[in-house]
Motif scaffolding. Structure first.
Motif, short mmCIF file in Angstrom:
data_model
loop_
_atom_site.label_atom_id
_atom_site.label_comp_id
_atom_site.label_asym_id
_atom_site.label_seq_id
_atom_site.Cartn_x
_atom_site.Cartn_y
_atom_site.Cartn_z
N SER A 1 0.94 -1.38 0.17
CA SER A 1 -0.10 -0.03 -0.12
C SER A 1 0.87 1.29 0.00
O SER A 1 1.82 1.40 0.77
CB SER A 1 -0.71 0.02 1.18
OG SER A 1 -1.47 1.29 1.29
N LEU A 2 0.47 2.08 -0.62
CA LEU A 2 1.24 3.56 -0.71
C LEU A 2 0.80 4.47 0.37
O LEU A 2 1.60 5.25 0.75
CB LEU A 2 0.97 4.37 -2.08
CG LEU A 2 1.49 3.81 -3.32
CD1 LEU A 2 0.92 4.45 -4.69
CD2 LEU A 2 3.04 3.62 -3.39
N PHE A 3 -0.39 4.01 0.96
CA PHE A 3 -0.86 5.11 2.08
C PHE A 3 -1.03 4.36 3.37
O PHE A 3 -1.04 5.11 4.23
CB PHE A 3 -2.19 5.56 1.73
CG PHE A 3 -2.22 6.40 0.09
CD1 PHE A 3 -1.56 7.42 0.16
CD2 PHE A 3 -2.66 5.56 -0.87
CE1 PHE A 3 -1.48 8.08 -1.05
CE2 PHE A 3 -2.80 6.20 -2.18
CZ PHE A 3 -2.00 7.37 -2.17
N ARG A 4 -0.91 3.17 3.65
CA ARG A 4 -1.23 2.43 4.80
C ARG A 4 0.00 1.51 5.38
O ARG A 4 0.19 0.54 4.46
CB ARG A 4 -2.34 1.76 4.96
CG ARG A 4 -3.73 2.59 4.86
CD ARG A 4 -4.58 1.58 4.74
NE ARG A 4 -5.95 2.41 5.02
CZ ARG A 4 -7.32 1.72 4.94
NH1 ARG A 4 -7.34 0.53 4.55
NH2 ARG A 4 -8.28 2.63 4.86
N GLU A 5 0.83 1.90 5.84
CA GLU A 5 2.06 1.10 6.40
C GLU A 5 1.84 -0.24 6.73
O GLU A 5 0.83 -0.33 7.72
CB GLU A 5 3.03 1.87 7.28
CG GLU A 5 4.29 1.34 7.61
CD GLU A 5 5.11 1.15 6.41
OE1 GLU A 5 6.00 0.27 6.41
OE2 GLU A 5 5.19 2.21 5.82
N GLY A 6 2.21 -1.18 6.38
CA GLY A 6 2.03 -2.70 6.63
C GLY A 6 0.80 -3.43 5.98
O GLY A 6 0.48 -4.56 6.15
N ARG A 7 0.29 -2.44 4.86
CA ARG A 7 -1.03 -3.16 4.40
C ARG A 7 -0.67 -3.37 2.91
O ARG A 7 0.22 -2.98 2.38
CB ARG A 7 -2.04 -2.13 4.24
CG ARG A 7 -2.74 -1.87 5.56
CD ARG A 7 -3.58 -2.51 6.17
NE ARG A 7 -4.28 -1.99 7.27
CZ ARG A 7 -5.39 -2.89 7.63
NH1 ARG A 7 -5.80 -3.63 6.84
NH2 ARG A 7 -6.04 -2.36 8.65
N GLY A 8 -1.38 -4.42 2.37
CA GLY A 8 -1.09 -4.59 1.08
C GLY A 8 -1.67 -5.89 0.75
O GLY A 8 -2.58 -6.71 1.41
N PHE A 9 -1.14 -6.84 -0.46
CA PHE A 9 -1.61 -8.02 -0.88
C PHE A 9 -0.23 -8.73 -1.27
O PHE A 9 0.68 -8.10 -1.68
CB PHE A 9 -2.52 -7.97 -2.20
CG PHE A 9 -3.97 -7.38 -1.84
CD1 PHE A 9 -4.87 -8.11 -1.31
CD2 PHE A 9 -4.32 -6.08 -2.37
CE1 PHE A 9 -6.22 -7.77 -1.05
CE2 PHE A 9 -5.51 -5.59 -1.86
CZ PHE A 9 -6.41 -6.45 -1.42
#
Length: 71
Positions: A19-27
């Motif tokens: 994620s570009l906006f939420r640290e530690g988030r993504g897929f």
């Protein structure tokens, strides 16, 4: 000629969309060493998430990276 499955290929890899906006988030999705994801091996939700993440690169997610999967 058939492609080896992830289980047959030895090392396991993941393609990750951070994620570009939420640290530690993504897929993260299982892939081969080149980052190719077998969409047929994913669940319907997994396919949907992969297609969403791919479409949102540069807007919501950083460019995908290929890493060794944690076992």
């Amino acid at each position: 000629m058939s492609q080896p499955s992830h289980a047959e290929s030895g090392d396991r890899f993941e393609v990750r969309f951070r994620s570009l906006f939420r640290e530690g988030r993504g897929f993260a999705f299982p892939c081969d060493a080149r980052g190719h994801v077998n969409l047929e091996s994913l669940s319907e939700r997994g396919r949907s998430n992969y297609l969403f993440a791919s479409a949102m690169v540069g807007r919501e997610f950083a460019a995908p990276s290929v890493t060794m999967a944690l076992r």
